[in-house]
Write a protein that holds these residues in place. Structure first.
Motif, PDB file in Angstrom:
ATOM      1  N   UNK A   6       0.422  -1.402   0.041  1.00  0.00           N
ATOM      2  CA  UNK A   6      -0.263   0.090   0.432  1.00  0.00           C
ATOM      3  C   UNK A   6       0.547   0.967  -0.379  1.00  0.00           C
ATOM      4  N   UNK A   7       0.230   2.346  -0.201  1.00  0.00           N
ATOM      5  CA  UNK A   7       1.102   3.725  -1.410  1.00  0.00           C
ATOM      6  C   UNK A   7      -0.520   4.528  -0.628  1.00  0.00           C
ATOM      7  N   UNK A   8       0.808   6.050   0.219  1.00  0.00           N
ATOM      8  CA  UNK A   8       0.434   6.971   1.180  1.00  0.00           C
ATOM      9  C   UNK A   8       0.685   8.438  -0.737  1.00  0.00           C
ATOM     10  N   UNK A  15       1.003  12.907   8.974  1.00  0.00           N
ATOM     11  CA  UNK A  15       0.169  12.350   9.577  1.00  0.00           C
ATOM     12  C   UNK A  15      -0.241  11.100   9.315  1.00  0.00           C
ATOM     13  N   UNK A  16      -1.224   9.915  10.229  1.00  0.00           N
ATOM     14  CA  UNK A  16      -1.932   9.720   9.814  1.00  0.00           C
ATOM     15  C   UNK A  16      -2.906   8.879   9.619  1.00  0.00           C
ATOM     16  N   UNK A  17      -3.473  10.568   8.886  1.00  0.00           N
ATOM     17  CA  UNK A  17      -4.989  11.242   8.833  1.00  0.00           C
ATOM     18  C   UNK A  17      -4.803  10.607   7.022  1.00  0.00           C
ATOM     19  N   UNK A  18      -5.503   9.427   6.768  1.00  0.00           N
ATOM     20  CA  UNK A  18      -5.379   9.751   4.754  1.00  0.00           C
ATOM     21  C   UNK A  18      -5.993   7.758   4.647  1.00  0.00           C
ATOM     22  N   UNK A  19      -5.825   8.346   2.974  1.00  0.00           N
ATOM     23  CA  UNK A  19      -5.963   6.707   3.041  1.00  0.00           C
ATOM     24  C   UNK A  19      -4.492   6.295   1.858  1.00  0.00           C
ATOM     25  N   UNK A  20      -4.452   4.787   1.806  1.00  0.00           N
ATOM     26  CA  UNK A  20      -3.253   4.096   1.187  1.00  0.00           C
ATOM     27  C   UNK A  20      -4.124   3.388  -0.111  1.00  0.00           C
ATOM     28  N   UNK A  21      -3.188   2.877  -0.947  1.00  0.00           N
ATOM     29  CA  UNK A  21      -3.999   2.574  -1.965  1.00  0.00           C
ATOM     30  C   UNK A  21      -3.076   1.354  -2.120  1.00  0.00           C
ATOM     31  N   UNK A  22      -3.728   0.077  -2.435  1.00  0.00           N
ATOM     32  CA  UNK A  22      -2.930  -0.959  -2.923  1.00  0.00           C
ATOM     33  C   UNK A  22      -3.370  -1.595  -4.618  1.00  0.00           C
ATOM     34  N   UNK A  23      -2.049  -1.690  -5.720  1.00  0.00           N
ATOM     35  CA  UNK A  23      -2.114  -2.201  -6.633  1.00  0.00           C
ATOM     36  C   UNK A  23      -2.185  -3.385  -7.466  1.00  0.00           C
ATOM     37  N   UNK A  29      -7.299  -1.767  -4.263  1.00  0.00           N
ATOM     38  CA  UNK A  29      -7.865  -1.880  -2.269  1.00  0.00           C
ATOM     39  C   UNK A  29      -7.330  -0.175  -2.064  1.00  0.00           C
ATOM     40  N   UNK A  30      -7.863   0.331  -1.113  1.00  0.00           N
ATOM     41  CA  UNK A  30      -8.340   0.692  -0.271  1.00  0.00           C
ATOM     42  C   UNK A  30      -8.992   0.913   1.056  1.00  0.00           C
ATOM     43  N   UNK A  34      -4.907   4.435   9.461  1.00  0.00           N
ATOM     44  CA  UNK A  34      -5.549   4.402  10.724  1.00  0.00           C
ATOM     45  C   UNK A  34      -5.771   3.672  11.235  1.00  0.00           C
ATOM     46  N   UNK A  35      -6.085   2.553  10.719  1.00  0.00           N
ATOM     47  CA  UNK A  35      -6.699   1.267  10.127  1.00  0.00           C
ATOM     48  C   UNK A  35      -6.462   0.025   9.956  1.00  0.00           C
ATOM     49  N   UNK A  36      -5.445   0.079   9.861  1.00  0.00           N
ATOM     50  CA  UNK A  36      -4.803  -0.592   8.455  1.00  0.00           C
ATOM     51  C   UNK A  36      -5.484  -2.067   8.830  1.00  0.00           C
ATOM     52  N   UNK A  37      -6.240  -2.822   9.696  1.00  0.00           N
ATOM     53  CA  UNK A  37      -6.243  -3.901   9.958  1.00  0.00           C
ATOM     54  C   UNK A  37      -7.982  -3.604   9.828  1.00  0.00           C
ATOM     55  N   UNK A  38      -8.502  -2.723   9.349  1.00  0.00           N
ATOM     56  CA  UNK A  38     -10.037  -2.440   9.354  1.00  0.00           C
ATOM     57  C   UNK A  38     -10.832  -2.656   7.596  1.00  0.00           C
ATOM     58  N   UNK A  39     -11.681  -2.178   7.337  1.00  0.00           N
ATOM     59  CA  UNK A  39     -12.425  -2.454   6.135  1.00  0.00           C
ATOM     60  C   UNK A  39     -11.410  -1.894   5.198  1.00  0.00           C
ATOM     61  N   UNK A  40     -11.581  -3.240   3.988  1.00  0.00           N
ATOM     62  CA  UNK A  40     -11.009  -2.518   2.670  1.00  0.00           C
ATOM     63  C   UNK A  40     -11.613  -2.099   1.280  1.00  0.00           C
ATOM     64  N   UNK A  41     -11.695  -1.283   1.188  1.00  0.00           N
ATOM     65  CA  UNK A  41     -12.527  -1.187  -0.452  1.00  0.00           C
ATOM     66  C   UNK A  41     -11.526  -1.389  -1.651  1.00  0.00           C
TER      67      UNK A  41
END
Length: 57
Positions: A6-8, A15-23, A29-30, A34-41
């Motif tokens: 994943x990349x920001x 800060x950690x207030x953003x989303x990360x994108x995985x390709x 995947x988004x 702040x919650x890497x173990x949470x929901x993924x879109x």
């Protein structure tokens, strides 16, 4: 998805207030940085492209 990198955005603040994108070859995947173990879109590549078009106007 366990091996996915994943990349920001380089424009995000330190800060950690953003989303990360995985390709992956099959999807984008988004997740919340702040919650890497949470929901993924999950987006198909086509739907991700359509989503991004909304920001280029």
């Amino acid at each position: 998805m366990g091996d996915l990198i994943y990349r920001k955005s380089s424009r995000s603040m330190t800060g950690e207030s953003c989303v990360e994108v995985g390709n992956s070859p099959k999807a984008i995947y988004i997740r919340d940085s702040k919650n890497r173990q949470g929901a993924i879109v999950k987006f198909t590549h086509k739907s991700w492209g359509e989503f991004l078009k909304g920001f280029s106007m």
